[in-house]
Write a protein that holds these residues in place. Structure first.
Motif, PDB file in Angstrom:
ATOM      1  N   GLN A 208       0.560  -1.790   0.453  1.00 11.94           N
ATOM      2  CA  GLN A 208      -0.172  -0.036   0.109  1.00 11.94           C
ATOM      3  C   GLN A 208       0.972   1.580   0.317  1.00 11.94           C
ATOM      4  O   GLN A 208       1.799   1.569   1.248  1.00 11.94           O
ATOM      5  CB  GLN A 208      -0.924  -0.026   1.283  1.00 11.94           C
ATOM      6  CG  GLN A 208      -1.783  -1.121   1.370  1.00 11.94           C
ATOM      7  CD  GLN A 208      -3.088  -1.421   2.608  1.00 11.94           C
ATOM      8  OE1 GLN A 208      -2.031  -0.907   3.743  1.00 11.94           O
ATOM      9  NE2 GLN A 208      -2.989  -2.656   2.606  1.00 11.94           N
TER      10      GLN A 208
ATOM     11  N   GLN B 216      -6.979   1.602  -4.536  1.00 15.38           N
ATOM     12  CA  GLN B 216      -7.500   2.016  -3.365  1.00 15.38           C
ATOM     13  C   GLN B 216      -8.465   0.512  -2.419  1.00 15.38           C
ATOM     14  O   GLN B 216      -7.396  -0.352  -1.033  1.00 15.38           O
ATOM     15  CB  GLN B 216      -8.160   3.118  -2.353  1.00 15.38           C
ATOM     16  CG  GLN B 216      -7.756   4.512  -2.205  1.00 15.38           C
ATOM     17  CD  GLN B 216      -6.035   4.335  -1.873  1.00 15.38           C
ATOM     18  OE1 GLN B 216      -5.733   4.830  -2.768  1.00 15.38           O
ATOM     19  NE2 GLN B 216      -5.849   3.946  -0.358  1.00 15.38           N
TER      20      GLN B 216
ATOM     21  N   TRP C 288      -6.488  -2.160  -0.267  1.00 17.09           N
ATOM     22  CA  TRP C 288      -6.807  -1.931   1.435  1.00 17.09           C
ATOM     23  C   TRP C 288      -6.973  -3.892   1.742  1.00 17.09           C
ATOM     24  O   TRP C 288      -6.237  -4.417   2.661  1.00 17.09           O
ATOM     25  CB  TRP C 288      -7.868  -1.680   1.593  1.00 17.09           C
ATOM     26  CG  TRP C 288      -8.552  -1.319   2.871  1.00 17.09           C
ATOM     27  CD1 TRP C 288      -8.071  -1.377   3.928  1.00 17.09           C
ATOM     28  CD2 TRP C 288      -9.695  -2.474   3.426  1.00 17.09           C
ATOM     29  NE1 TRP C 288      -8.789  -1.346   5.557  1.00 17.09           N
ATOM     30  CE2 TRP C 288     -10.258  -2.323   4.095  1.00 17.09           C
ATOM     31  CE3 TRP C 288     -11.051  -3.450   2.620  1.00 17.09           C
ATOM     32  CZ2 TRP C 288     -10.728  -2.949   5.237  1.00 17.09           C
ATOM     33  CZ3 TRP C 288     -12.044  -4.162   3.053  1.00 17.09           C
ATOM     34  CH2 TRP C 288     -11.454  -4.161   4.250  1.00 17.09           C
TER      35      TRP C 288
END
Ligand SMILES: NC(=O)c1ccc[n+]([C@@H]2O[C@H](COP(=O)([O-])OP(=O)(O)OC[C@H]3O[C@@H](n4cnc5c(N)ncnc54)[C@H](OP(=O)(O)O)[C@@H]3O)[C@@H](O)[C@H]2O)c1
Length: 295
Positions: free
Chosen positions: A213, A229, A233
């Protein structure tokens, strides 16, 4: 691939090198893996310099690294790897200013984008390979003086999706593949550096940090960023975990035995046969020397 990354995320390096008074230089240390590596090194007492193109971001990163590491021994210097004059300027200033260089971390990278550097190289090849190539060569005398010293170069397991084309090293057609080729170039660079410096006290390692990330999606559209994203995640590891193999190669005694090696999850990993071709590594080195006008 993602399952592999998730299952591999727990490795921690065995640190057995006293870092006090060691000087680390990180290229692209203002975000992601680079910043977390810098925090860890500063915590261990090293003098840390992060080399960044954006001075506002660099100052903010230095403040954060100092805060997290409780060290005041963290600095930044200006460097734009997309401009070879800036690389030369940085090295000149660095050599004048710093008497030691123990560990150089070639961390900065651009993801696949169809753009060119100031010197008209494709962005990935220019920044990810040629910028680091020139910088490492110009700092090599200082690394040799400070031997034993190390160079850690960040690559990516996606190297395996492409091969180099010496007729078109500056390949700039499909963004993802331009990135893969630049990361393959990082591996050849690291191997050839190990060969050239063998017996001279400088060792070289290529590291795949895992899928991490970080802020690399900032170069893409809002829609892609939002999608990534969610994916990051769900499946990607934190940048702190991504930094562990970099730290391992920078400081562990075990890694020192494997100069020229490719590391994943804090241990040597096997490369595809074409990525172990010493002839190609040498040919790329010589071509790069000509492109950055070192010869
Ligand atoms: N993230 C992953 O999943 C992943 C997977 C495999 C390998 N890697 C490798 O790991 C390394 C770190 O990646 P990351 O995910 O932490 O990336 P990141 O957060 O995007 O950080 C990249 C760094 O490179 C710097 N940079 C880019 N262009 C530059 C230039 N022209 N001059 C100087 N600095 C420049 C960026 O500075 P700015 O902030 O100014 O742009 C940033 O600090 C890279 O080599 C990458 O290829 C990452």
């Amino acid at each position: 691939m993602l399952i592999f990354l998730l299952s591999s995320s727990g490795h921690k390096p065995h640190l057995n090198m006293n870092l006090l008074l060691f000087l680390f230089v990180f290229l692209g240390g203002n975000s992601g893996v680079g910043k977390d590596t810098a925090v860890s090194m500063a915590m261990r007492g090293a003098r840390v310099i992060i080399a960044c193109r954006d001075l506002d971001k660099a100052e903010k990163a230095v403040r954060e690294i100092k805060f997290k590491s409780h060290s005041l021994n963290v600095f930044h210097m200006e460097l734009d790897l997309a401009n070879l004059r800036s690389v030369r300027e940085f090295c000149k200033n660095f050599i004048q200013r710093e008497k030691r260089l123990d560990i150089l971390i070639n961390n900065a990278a651009m993801p696949g984008v169809l753009d060119c550097t100031d010197d008209n190289f494709s962005m990935c090849f220019g920044v990810n390979h040629l910028g680091h190539f020139l910088l490492t060569n110009l700092l090599l005398p200082r690394l040799r003086e400070c031997a034993p010293s190390r160079v850690v170069t960040l690559t990516c397991s996606s190297y395996k999706y492409q091969k180099l084309d010496f007729q078109d090293l500056n390949y700039n057609l499909l963004p993802f593949f331009t990135y893969c080729r630049s990361k393959l170039a990082n591996i050849y660079f690291s191997q050839e550096l190990a060969r050239i410096t063998e017996g001279k006290g400088v060792t070289s390692y290529a590291v795949h940090p895992g899928f991490v990330q970080s802020s690399w999606t900032c170069h893409y559209s809002v829609l892609f960023r939002m999608l990534m994203q969610v994916i990051m995640w769900m499946f990607f590891v934190s940048s702190e975990i991504g930094a562990q193999t970099v730290i391992y190669c920078a400081v562990s005694d075990e890694a020192a035995k494997h100069s020229g090696g490719y590391f994943v999850d804090c241990r040597p990993a096997t490369l595809r046969p074409f990525a172990r071709d010493a002839g190609v590594a040498k040919k790329l080195w010589e071509a790069s020397e000509r492109l950055v006008k070192l010869v």
